[in-house]
Design a protein around this motif. Structure first.
Motif, short mmCIF file in Angstrom:
data_model
loop_
_atom_site.label_atom_id
_atom_site.label_comp_id
_atom_site.label_asym_id
_atom_site.label_seq_id
_atom_site.Cartn_x
_atom_site.Cartn_y
_atom_site.Cartn_z
N ASN A 2 0.85 -1.08 0.11
CA ASN A 2 0.18 -0.15 -0.07
C ASN A 2 0.78 1.17 0.12
OD1 ASN A 2 -2.76 -0.90 -0.15
ND2 ASN A 2 -2.90 -1.07 1.99
N GLN A 3 2.03 1.24 0.91
CA GLN A 3 2.92 2.37 0.79
C GLN A 3 3.39 2.74 -0.30
OE1 GLN A 3 6.22 2.47 3.34
NE2 GLN A 3 4.84 2.48 5.33
N LEU A 4 3.80 1.55 -1.13
CA LEU A 4 4.47 1.79 -2.32
C LEU A 4 3.43 2.39 -3.49
CD1 LEU A 4 7.02 0.23 -2.54
CD2 LEU A 4 6.09 -1.49 -4.12
N ALA A 5 2.37 1.82 -3.55
CA ALA A 5 1.15 2.54 -4.28
C ALA A 5 1.10 4.12 -3.88
CB ALA A 5 -0.08 1.77 -4.10
N ALA A 6 0.98 4.16 -2.75
CA ALA A 6 0.73 5.61 -2.23
C ALA A 6 1.94 6.51 -2.63
CB ALA A 6 0.65 5.59 -0.73
N ILE A 7 3.15 5.91 -2.50
CA ILE A 7 4.18 7.13 -3.06
C ILE A 7 4.21 7.30 -4.42
CG2 ILE A 7 6.73 7.17 -3.12
CD1 ILE A 7 6.90 5.23 -0.60
N ILE A 8 3.70 6.21 -5.28
CA ILE A 8 3.87 6.38 -6.61
C ILE A 8 2.69 7.17 -7.09
CG2 ILE A 8 3.31 5.00 -8.73
CD1 ILE A 8 4.66 2.59 -7.70
N GLN A 9 1.67 7.20 -6.61
CA GLN A 9 0.42 7.81 -6.78
C GLN A 9 0.68 9.45 -6.33
OE1 GLN A 9 -2.97 6.87 -4.23
NE2 GLN A 9 -4.47 7.34 -5.93
N ARG A 10 1.54 9.55 -5.29
CA ARG A 10 1.72 10.96 -4.94
C ARG A 10 2.96 11.46 -5.90
NH1 ARG A 10 5.83 12.27 -2.72
NH2 ARG A 10 6.11 14.39 -1.59
N HIS A 14 2.02 14.98 -8.24
CA HIS A 14 2.95 15.90 -8.30
C HIS A 14 3.18 16.30 -9.73
CE1 HIS A 14 5.96 18.53 -6.89
NE2 HIS A 14 5.47 18.34 -5.67
N GLU A 15 3.53 15.25 -10.40
CA GLU A 15 4.07 15.46 -11.87
C GLU A 15 2.92 16.06 -12.78
OE1 GLU A 15 7.36 14.07 -12.53
OE2 GLU A 15 7.01 15.74 -14.05
N LEU A 16 1.80 15.45 -12.48
CA LEU A 16 0.61 16.02 -13.41
C LEU A 16 0.43 17.68 -13.18
CD1 LEU A 16 -1.53 12.86 -13.29
CD2 LEU A 16 0.03 13.71 -15.46
N ARG A 17 0.50 17.76 -11.88
CA ARG A 17 0.16 19.28 -11.54
C ARG A 17 1.15 20.19 -12.08
NH1 ARG A 17 -0.64 18.53 -5.19
NH2 ARG A 17 -2.36 17.46 -5.45
N SER A 18 2.34 19.86 -12.01
CA SER A 18 3.37 20.76 -12.56
C SER A 18 3.46 20.81 -14.24
CB SER A 18 4.81 20.55 -11.90
OG SER A 18 5.59 19.52 -12.73
N SER A 66 16.87 14.90 -14.87
CA SER A 66 17.16 16.04 -14.15
C SER A 66 16.22 16.96 -13.67
CB SER A 66 18.25 16.80 -14.87
OG SER A 66 17.58 17.47 -15.78
N GLY A 67 15.05 16.95 -14.65
CA GLY A 67 13.83 17.69 -14.42
C GLY A 67 12.86 17.09 -13.22
N SER A 68 12.66 15.93 -13.50
CA SER A 68 11.84 15.35 -12.71
C SER A 68 11.97 14.40 -11.52
CB SER A 68 11.10 14.30 -13.79
OG SER A 68 10.23 13.42 -13.09
N PHE A 69 13.39 13.87 -11.54
CA PHE A 69 13.82 12.97 -10.47
C PHE A 69 14.10 14.00 -9.23
CE2 PHE A 69 15.36 9.08 -13.19
CZ PHE A 69 14.26 9.39 -13.94
#
Lengths: 215, 233
Positions: A2-10, A14-18, A66-69
């Motif tokens: 669950n934690q894994l999925a939560a981090i990925i989702q987060r 974040h990515e989609l927002r920017s 470099s931008g995303s990670f």
């Protein structure tokens, strides 16, 4: 899990927002491919097409990485408290791999649009790109984590990751050259070695990341 | 006798000097088999090839101490890892230079005067690039402990990818090495490395590897003194 999925989702949210980072990557891909198109003016032999494709892939993935990670440093304190380094790096590898795959699909589309596409066997080419991109993104994730500690940013990341990317790139390049032949044979061995390199990189990330986790 | 006393003892350095003196004298004067293409350049075996043995040996020492550092972070482990890597770079450069000089006279027809598309050359170059990156990485971090930890992580990564390259590359496309003994070139593999040459080659390898350990141990002591002085001020 669950934690894994939560981090990925987060990360995804974040990515989609920017919107800025998406647009920047898209623009970078277009300009780099366009420069290549201007330099070669359409008369590309498959061998040259292949070489150029992988060179552009490195530069594009380096830029995207470099931008995303970029671990948003201010949030790291929060992440330390909610998860373990092993879970975090696994989530990171999965997310970055997916992200890089999307980036490279866009890159292939633009590249084929401008410079044509001599690929004969699409499935071999696609699996090659999939495996190579996954390996590249894991290696760059690690290189980025190292470079951030070094405070060197993009330049440091480039010099520490280029030599390490070579085994992946030559294998991938060889495989994609095979996919342009009319009747490709003998590709399973190389595909297996590409998969083995990917697994090795992922294992190294998993083992070594905890040492980069915190200061 | 423990390992540290062994490194600091004198007798193996005497052995090293004797072996290398023997290598120099016999390497230039002893008879060598007359092979086509190679001729007298076959003597480079005693120098060029030994550089690679020494480099790999000393990089492996660096790897071992990097792993040791991650398990047990002491300053000593870090100094040994970093100074071994520096020493390895010197041997790598020497190996590349001796090889480039040699290939000019033996592979001159390939159209490249100083370079050739050869798996071993590429492997060597990747090793050098990775370890130069290691040096740059160390330079760009100020905090000693952070530097040591990050560099150790990178060192392990770089070493593994270097080995992967060496294993993968020759399998692709059946790229065969141009080196003697590979791809049907006349050479010194186990069948035709004759006994005269073995009498020089084995001592040469041992001598050069010992020299690399010796230089590394001097570098390590120097670095310890530097850090000691630095901390005193």
């Amino acid at each position: 899990m669950n934690q894994l999925a939560a981090i990925i989702q987060r990360e995804l949210r974040h990515e989609l927002r920017s919107r800025r980072s998406w647009l920047a990557i898209l623009l970078y891909i277009s300009s780099v491919v366009y420069i290549a198109y201007l330099a070669f003016q359409h008369d590309l032999e498959p061998v040259t097409w292949n070489a150029l494709f992988w060179i552009l892939t490195i530069f594009i993935s380096m830029f995207a990485a470099s931008g995303s990670f970029a671990g948003r440093e201010s949030e790291m304190l929060y992440i330390y408290t909610i998860t373990s380094p092993h879970k975090f790096i696994m989530a990171r590898l999965i997310y970055n791999g997916m992200f890089m795959l999307v980036v490279s699909i866009v890159a292939i589309a633009i590249y084929s649009l401008l410079l044509g596409n001599p690929v004969g066997s699409g499935s071999i080419f696609f699996i090659t790109v999939l495996l190579a991109v996954w390996g590249i993104s894991s290696l760059l994730t690690m290189a980025f984590a190292i470079a951030t500690k070094g405070g060197g940013g993009f330049a440091l990341m480039a010099i520490i990751s280029f030599p390490l990317l070579v085994p992946l790139l030559i294998t991938a390049q060889h495989l994609s050259a095979l996919s342009m032949m009319p009747d490709p044979t003998n590709y399973t061995g190389n595909m297996a070695s590409l998969l083995a390199i990917d697994a090795l990189i992922a294992a190294l990330c998993y083992l070594l990341f905890p040492y980069l986790w915190r200061d | 006798m423990n390992f540290k006393n062994f490194i600091n003892s004198r007798w193996w350095k005497v052995v090293c000097v004797i072996m290398l003196a023997y290598t120099l004298i016999m390497g230039f004067l002893a008879p060598v088999p007359a092979k086509p293409i190679l001729h007298e350049t076959i003597r480079n075996l005693y120098f060029h090839v030994c550089m690679w043995f020494s480099m790999m040996f000393i990089f492996t020492v660096s790897l071992v101490y990097s792993i040791k550092y991650l398990m047990n972070p002491t300053e000593e482990n870090d100094i040994i890892a970093s100074e071994s890597a520096n020493t390895g770079l010197v041997f790598g450069i020497l190996g590349l230079v001796t090889g480039m000089l040699w290939l000019r006279y033996t592979w001159g027809e390939t159209g490249h005067d100083w370079w050739a598309p050869d798996p071993k050359l590429n492997g060597a170059l990747i090793a050098l690039l990775s370890y130069f990156a290691y040096v740059v990485l160390r330079m760009s971090i100020d905090d000693e402990q952070k530097k040591a930890r990050v560099a150790a992580v990178y060192n392990i990564f770089a070493y593994v990818m270097m080995i992967v390259f060496v294993m993968i590359y020759p399998r692709l496309n059946n790229v065969d090495s141009l080196h003697p003994g590979n791809g049907g070139n006349p050479g010194f593999n186990q069948y035709d490395l004759d006994n005269h040459m073995r009498m020089v080659f084995y001592p040469a390898v041992i001598g050069w590897v010992m020299l690399s350990a010796w230089i590394a141990s001097l570098n390590i002591r120097l670095e310890k003194i530097n850090r000691y002085n630095h901390n005193k001020i």
